[in-house]
Design a protein around this motif. Sequence first.
Motif, PDB file in Angstrom:
ATOM      1  N   HIS A  11       0.857  -1.188   0.000  1.00 13.91           N
ATOM      2  CA  HIS A  11       0.000   0.000   0.000  1.00 13.91           C
ATOM      3  C   HIS A  11       0.893   1.237   0.000  1.00 13.91           C
ATOM      4  N   HIS A  15      -4.911  -1.640  12.507  1.00 12.15           N
ATOM      5  CA  HIS A  15      -3.737  -2.462  12.817  1.00 12.15           C
ATOM      6  C   HIS A  15      -4.170  -3.424  13.922  1.00 12.15           C
ATOM      7  N   HIS A  31       1.227   3.790   2.164  1.00 13.45           N
ATOM      8  CA  HIS A  31       1.661   4.480   3.391  1.00 13.45           C
ATOM      9  C   HIS A  31       3.181   4.655   3.387  1.00 13.45           C
ATOM     10  N   ASP A  61       5.639   4.527   5.477  1.00 13.86           N
ATOM     11  CA  ASP A  61       6.600   3.571   6.050  1.00 13.86           C
ATOM     12  C   ASP A  61       6.884   2.395   5.114  1.00 13.86           C
ATOM     13  N   HIS A  62       6.073   2.235   4.049  1.00 16.00           N
ATOM     14  CA  HIS A  62       6.259   1.129   3.104  1.00 16.00           C
ATOM     15  C   HIS A  62       6.822   1.595   1.762  1.00 16.00           C
ATOM     16  N   ASP A  78      -0.093  -4.507   5.998  1.00 12.10           N
ATOM     17  CA  ASP A  78      -0.776  -3.835   7.113  1.00 12.10           C
ATOM     18  C   ASP A  78      -2.250  -4.191   6.973  1.00 12.10           C
TER      19      ASP A  78
HETATM   20 ZN   LIG Z   1      -0.248   1.253   6.651  1.00 12.84          ZN
END
Ligand SMILES: [Zn+2]
Length: 254
Positions: A53, A198, A55, A57-58, A159
């Motif tokens: 996805h 989450h 986001h 952090d990815h 996630d």
């Molecule tokens: Zn995420």
Amino acid sequence: MHLRILGCSGGIGGANRTTSFLLNDSILIDAGTGVGDLSFTALTRIEHIFLTHAHLDHIACLPMLADTILGSRSAPLTVYASEATLGVLKKHIFNWAVWPDFNQIPSREAPFLRYVTLDTGQSCRIEECTITAIPAVHTVPAVGYLLDSGKNSLIFSGDSVCSPAFWDIVNATENLSHLIIETAFSNREYELANAAKHFCPFTLLEQLKHLSRPCQVLVTHLKPADSELTMQEILRDNMSLSISRLEQNQLIHF
Ligand SMILES: [Zn+2]
Ligand SMILES: [Zn+2]
């Protein structure tokens, strides 16, 4: 096949790196900050990037990875993701404002970066490995991935708080050896975990009741503030499964 864990933390600071896994030498699953520890030579070997996805952090290292290696490669770098995720990358990252559009340079006909849409249920085969996008449930459009080496399979939830469709796939994967599944928060952050879609230990263990196949369960995406507590809560309340913490630099053969 081997999967090297470049990053598996839910945050940064010290040795923490965010989600990125290197499959063999040329395939990345997500492009979090763990990518930045690879040598320049290792970076130039990357050819395919599968994103769960959009986001940050990815995807944090994707723009700089592209910028760093594209002059050193003759073939384009290929990014695989759902149509929704690719739309976010094009609109909000590779838009000339935040970063150059490497899908247009050096030319539209022969770009440095190319996109391949891989929506839930779709597969592609690279280097003997079949990679299938599987359903995920998160605050933004997301997928997980099933990696089948032909010998064993590894499933990464991405996630996600999981769904019946996800567990149907997990339980139908006869050669499943590893399940990498996220838990970001400790139980005291139950409400926040639910709002952010989450897991916390309580909701993770509830969902793991749907797992009907023996495999090694590896927990990822622990937020640094409570990582020890979160793992303690999981292991304390786990009744019967083989569960351990996914470790940075861990090498998984499957
Ligand atoms: Zn995420
Ligand atoms: Zn994340």
